[in-house]
Write an enzyme that holds these catalytic residues in place. Structure first.
Site, PDB file in Angstrom:
ATOM      1  N   ASP A  11       0.830  -1.210   0.000  1.00  0.00           N
ATOM      2  CA  ASP A  11       0.000   0.000   0.000  1.00  0.00           C
ATOM      3  C   ASP A  11       0.867   1.264   0.000  1.00  0.00           C
ATOM      4  O   ASP A  11       1.723   1.429   0.869  1.00  0.00           O
ATOM      5  CB  ASP A  11      -0.914  -0.006   1.231  1.00  0.00           C
ATOM      6  N   SER A  61      -6.816   4.204  -1.324  1.00  0.00           N
ATOM      7  CA  SER A  61      -6.866   2.776  -0.991  1.00  0.00           C
ATOM      8  C   SER A  61      -8.231   2.156  -1.265  1.00  0.00           C
ATOM      9  O   SER A  61      -8.327   1.020  -1.723  1.00  0.00           O
ATOM     10  CB  SER A  61      -6.464   2.557   0.470  1.00  0.00           C
ATOM     11  N   ARG A 152     -13.853  24.096   2.711  1.00  0.00           N
ATOM     12  CA  ARG A 152     -13.192  22.989   3.411  1.00  0.00           C
ATOM     13  C   ARG A 152     -12.447  22.092   2.422  1.00  0.00           C
ATOM     14  O   ARG A 152     -11.274  21.796   2.610  1.00  0.00           O
ATOM     15  CB  ARG A 152     -14.247  22.198   4.181  1.00  0.00           C
ATOM     16  N   ASP A 153     -13.139  21.653   1.389  1.00  0.00           N
ATOM     17  CA  ASP A 153     -12.474  20.870   0.336  1.00  0.00           C
ATOM     18  C   ASP A 153     -11.777  21.801  -0.654  1.00  0.00           C
ATOM     19  O   ASP A 153     -11.050  21.346  -1.537  1.00  0.00           O
ATOM     20  CB  ASP A 153     -13.493  19.988  -0.396  1.00  0.00           C
ATOM     21  N   ARG A 263     -22.927  13.627   4.231  1.00  0.00           N
ATOM     22  CA  ARG A 263     -23.302  14.968   4.689  1.00  0.00           C
ATOM     23  C   ARG A 263     -24.555  15.500   3.983  1.00  0.00           C
ATOM     24  O   ARG A 263     -24.910  16.664   4.142  1.00  0.00           O
ATOM     25  CB  ARG A 263     -22.132  15.935   4.513  1.00  0.00           C
TER      26      ARG A 263
END
EC number: 5.4.2.12
Length: 509
Positions: A11, A61, A152-153, A263
């Site tokens: 990973d 992932s 935020r993003d 959300r």
């Protein structure tokens, strides 16, 4: 004696030539280097549209294991909607068409809810623009935008740019007006802080809250008070006579264009649950017969779904199980859901003949304090299983390069790569001793870039290619492979027929 076929996922182990900030290149990894030089190898693309993400976006992932296990490109919601827009399917979407038909027949309004940004995590502003263009094309006159500000993003003070971009599309189409503005702190709560959601509801339905002549004014006033995008109070845009531009009323329709559910659920429930009890909605509870959610939000939301879930049938685990083979999934806590739930296409339950081993990750504040994590325990457990001839197929994840790589610290990440290499050697030798085959690969990069060009920690994943090694000398590998090609390659090695649902192609020539 069973001859195991193992998939070893390192990973966060990406490949790039530049050694600066590259823990993978700087680490001593004699086992990986030996296998790379001795056995057939190539590299795979693990980011962007090759794994169902937008072009240029780094892999992760969850997405990586979904694609690997499914043996096909699994389009994530954002890309799925983008592709639908690009190919003209978006405008034909039956759920959107039903909502439009309804408001045209009733002479009512169409309301667009959603996060106003191009962050691409919960929504994308381009999807709202596509809805405005669709409404204009279909002749819908009353279209109102209830904008949830991000911060935020994307950057904390970027709302004005998104408002400008929206106003440009409103001008282009002649359709749409801002009706309410609210920071995502209020509109997109997911922790049952219903007082926040209530403020939004009252702005949208009753026209209650601070009032402004336009969206821009609302944002400027908030900034002047030290309140930035995420935290802007639910506010109402009003006409010259101080009446709200629009409130939500009986027989209106709503299209909620967020595609990520977590959300979106709470505010959607307020509008779609007849027996809603989390707060008192007051005397006005609009009946919305057409409440459209971009994707499936939750069983608790009684809306229509524009992009229904795609069931992933015939994943590698299922095909191996149906072939009567025994399989093992093994990882430490941090990556256990990835080799089980995500690898099985979002399925919790085990398949017949599947066994799982979970090794607990160490309890440390951050993994740079213990770069080896629990890799030695995972390795000991797996080598024991191999020696006991229990499994035909093994799916293993070594978490270190990713989990320590997120620290952005070179020394611990180099140690993580070196521990991974040591254990890779132990596992591969155990497999070769049983005349088995190992595929060595990764789900995405991370440890390959730990520093930015100016020396700051780089904590994110990378878009670099990942290795693909098959420890079998008599095979030839093609170039240009993707993660979705790994499962078909494993089936080739196992001599099991590839199902039609697996659209990936074997990497073995």
């Amino acid at each position: 004696m069973r001859k195991p076929t193992a998939l070893i996922i390192l990973d966060g182990f990406g490949l790039r030539e530049e050694t600066y900030g590259n823990a993978v290149a700087q680490a001593k990894k004699p086992n990986f280097d030996r296998y790379w030089n001795k056995f057939p190898h190539t590299t795979l693309t693990a980011c962007g549209e090759a794994v169902g993400l937008p072009e240029g976006q780094m892999g992760n992932s969850e997405v990586g294991h979904l694609n690997i296990g499914a043996g096909r490109i699994v389009y994530q919601s954002l890309t799925r909607v983008n592709v639908a827009i690009r190919e003209g399917e978006f405008d034909k979407n039956e759920t959107f068409q039903n909502a439009i038909k309804h408001v045209k027949e009733k002479g009512t309004a169409l309301h667009l809810f959603g996060l106003l940004s191009d962050g691409g995590v919960h929504s994308h502003i381009d999807h709202m623009f596509a809805l405005l263009r669709l409404a204009a094309k279909e002749g819908v006159e009353k279209v109102y935008i209830h904008a949830f500000l991000d911060g935020r993003d994307v950057g904390p003070q970027t709302a004005k740019g998104y408002i400008d971009a929206t106003n440009a599309v409103i001008k282009e189409t002649g359709v749409g007006q801002f009706a309410t503005i609210a920071g995502r702190y209020y509109s997109m709560d997911r922790d049952k802080r219903w007082d926040r959601v209530e403020k939004c509801y009252r702005a949208m339905v009753y026209g209650e809250g601070p009032t402004y002549k336009n969206a821009y004014e609302c944002v400027e006033d908030s900034y002047a008070n030290g309140i930035y995008d995420e935290f802007v109070l639910p506010s109402v845009i009003v006409n010259e006579d101080e009446t709200p531009v629009a409130t939500i009323n009986d027989d209106d329709a709503v299209i909620f264009y967020n595609f990520r559910p977590d959300r979106a659920i709470q505010i959607a429930r307020v509008f779609t649950n007849e027996d809603f009890r989390e707060f008192d909605r007051g005397e006005k509870v609009p009946h919305i017969p057409e409440f459209v959610c971009m994707t499936h939000f939750s069983e608790t939301v009684n809306g229509y779904v524009a992009f229904k879930p795609v069931n992933l049938d015939n994943t590698l685990g299922e095909v191996v199980s149906q072939a009567g083979l025994k399989q093992l999934r093994i990882a430490e806590t941090e990556k256990y859901p990835h080799v089980t739930f995500f690898f099985s296409g979002g399925r919790e339950a085990e398949f017949p003949g599947e066994e799982r081993i979970l090794i607990n990750s160490p309890k440390v504040a951050t993994y740079d304090l213990k770069p080896e994590m629990s890799i030695y325990e995972v390795t000991d457990a797996l080598v024991n299983e191999i020696e006991n001839d229990k499994h035909d197929v093994i799916i293993l994840n070594f978490a270190n390069c990713d989990m320590v790589g997120h620290s952005g610290m070179m020394e611990p990440t180099i140690k993580a790569v070196e521990a991974t290499d040591e254990c890779l050697g132990k596992v591969v030798e155990a497999i070769l001793a049983k005349d088995g085959v190992a595929i060595i690969t990764a789900d995405h990069g991370n440890a390959d870039e730990e520093l930015t060009p100016d020396g700051a920690p780089m904590t994110a994943h990378t878009t670099n290619p990942v290795p693909f090694i098959v420890t079998k000398k008599d095979v030839e590998l093609r170039e240009g492979g993707i993660l979705g090609d790994i499962a078909p390659t494993m089936l080739t090695l196992l001599g099991v027929e590839q199902p039609k649902e697996m659209t990936g192609k074997t990497i073995i020539k």
